[in-house]
Motif scaffolding. Structure first.
Motif, PDB file in Angstrom:
ATOM      1  N   PRO A 169      -3.716  -0.433 -14.808  1.00 39.83           N
ATOM      2  CA  PRO A 169      -2.641   0.476 -14.438  1.00 39.83           C
ATOM      3  C   PRO A 169      -2.696   0.775 -12.933  1.00 39.83           C
ATOM      4  N   TYR A 170      -1.587   1.210 -12.401  1.00 37.80           N
ATOM      5  CA  TYR A 170      -1.545   1.578 -10.983  1.00 37.80           C
ATOM      6  C   TYR A 170      -0.759   2.870 -10.831  1.00 37.80           C
ATOM      7  N   ALA A 171      -1.031   3.560  -9.741  1.00 34.27           N
ATOM      8  CA  ALA A 171      -0.310   4.793  -9.450  1.00 34.27           C
ATOM      9  C   ALA A 171       1.115   4.440  -9.023  1.00 34.27           C
ATOM     10  N   LYS A 172       2.078   5.138  -9.571  1.00 37.01           N
ATOM     11  CA  LYS A 172       3.487   4.858  -9.282  1.00 37.01           C
ATOM     12  C   LYS A 172       3.762   4.898  -7.781  1.00 37.01           C
ATOM     13  N   ASN A 173       3.125   5.791  -7.070  1.00 35.90           N
ATOM     14  CA  ASN A 173       3.338   5.907  -5.630  1.00 35.90           C
ATOM     15  C   ASN A 173       2.753   4.734  -4.847  1.00 35.90           C
ATOM     16  N   ASP A 174       1.928   3.907  -5.512  1.00 36.54           N
ATOM     17  CA  ASP A 174       1.349   2.738  -4.853  1.00 36.54           C
ATOM     18  C   ASP A 174       2.190   1.478  -5.056  1.00 36.54           C
ATOM     19  N   ALA A 175       3.350   1.584  -5.701  1.00 40.08           N
ATOM     20  CA  ALA A 175       4.181   0.415  -5.985  1.00 40.08           C
ATOM     21  C   ALA A 175       4.549  -0.337  -4.705  1.00 40.08           C
ATOM     22  N   GLY A 176       4.904   0.373  -3.652  1.00 34.19           N
ATOM     23  CA  GLY A 176       5.246  -0.270  -2.382  1.00 34.19           C
ATOM     24  C   GLY A 176       4.070  -1.028  -1.795  1.00 34.19           C
ATOM     25  N   LEU A 177       2.876  -0.467  -1.916  1.00 34.53           N
ATOM     26  CA  LEU A 177       1.664  -1.132  -1.434  1.00 34.53           C
ATOM     27  C   LEU A 177       1.416  -2.416  -2.226  1.00 34.53           C
ATOM     28  N   ILE A 178       1.637  -2.364  -3.530  1.00 36.51           N
ATOM     29  CA  ILE A 178       1.449  -3.545  -4.371  1.00 36.51           C
ATOM     30  C   ILE A 178       2.449  -4.633  -3.981  1.00 36.51           C
ATOM     31  N   VAL A 179       3.702  -4.252  -3.738  1.00 38.67           N
ATOM     32  CA  VAL A 179       4.720  -5.216  -3.310  1.00 38.67           C
ATOM     33  C   VAL A 179       4.296  -5.860  -1.989  1.00 38.67           C
ATOM     34  N   LEU A 180       3.813  -5.067  -1.066  1.00 35.61           N
ATOM     35  CA  LEU A 180       3.360  -5.588   0.228  1.00 35.61           C
ATOM     36  C   LEU A 180       2.228  -6.602   0.042  1.00 35.61           C
ATOM     37  N   VAL A 181       1.260  -6.258  -0.787  1.00 38.98           N
ATOM     38  CA  VAL A 181       0.116  -7.147  -1.023  1.00 38.98           C
ATOM     39  C   VAL A 181       0.570  -8.453  -1.669  1.00 38.98           C
ATOM     40  N   LEU A 182       1.416  -8.359  -2.686  1.00 39.49           N
ATOM     41  CA  LEU A 182       1.860  -9.568  -3.381  1.00 39.49           C
ATOM     42  C   LEU A 182       2.689 -10.469  -2.460  1.00 39.49           C
TER      43      LEU A 182
END
Length: 103
Positions: free
Chosen positions: A48-61
């Motif tokens: 699971p991931y924190a909803k507020n980290d979604a942008g960070l995940i998009v950046l990493v991917l």
């Protein structure tokens, strides 16, 4: 001596072999299965991931995709070609709210 992970055989290579043998439908199913295989592993690794980290995940991917394309000539063009004919699985997220740990 270290243990090495076995490499998986390429979905693309096996798909191309099927196409060469006139089995285009089976090739498309195989490539779709490969897309599902890699998608599930990526999702499992970040969930699971924190909803507020979604942008960070998009950046990493996106960064990882750029690096894979840079280090593997032809990958970008292959992905663009496959995107036209392979169905991508949709992502269904389930939001779970977890209470913070009490001290």
């Amino acid at each position: 001596m270290g243990l090495m992970k076995p490499r998986v055989s390429s979905y693309v290579d096996r798909g191309n072999e099927l196409i060469a043998n006139g089995k285009t439908k089976q090739a498309m199913n195989l490539v779709s299965h490969g897309l599902q295989y890699y998608s599930e592993r990526v999702i499992d690794s970040i969930s699971p991931y924190a909803k507020n980290d979604a942008g960070l995940i998009v950046l990493v991917l996106r960064h990882l995709a750029d690096e894979v394309e840079k280090n593997n000539p032809g990958a970008k063009e292959l992905a663009a070609g496959m995107e036209k004919c392979v169905g991508k699985p949709s992502l269904q997220e389930i939001e779970r709210i977890k209470k913070p740990n009490r001290k």
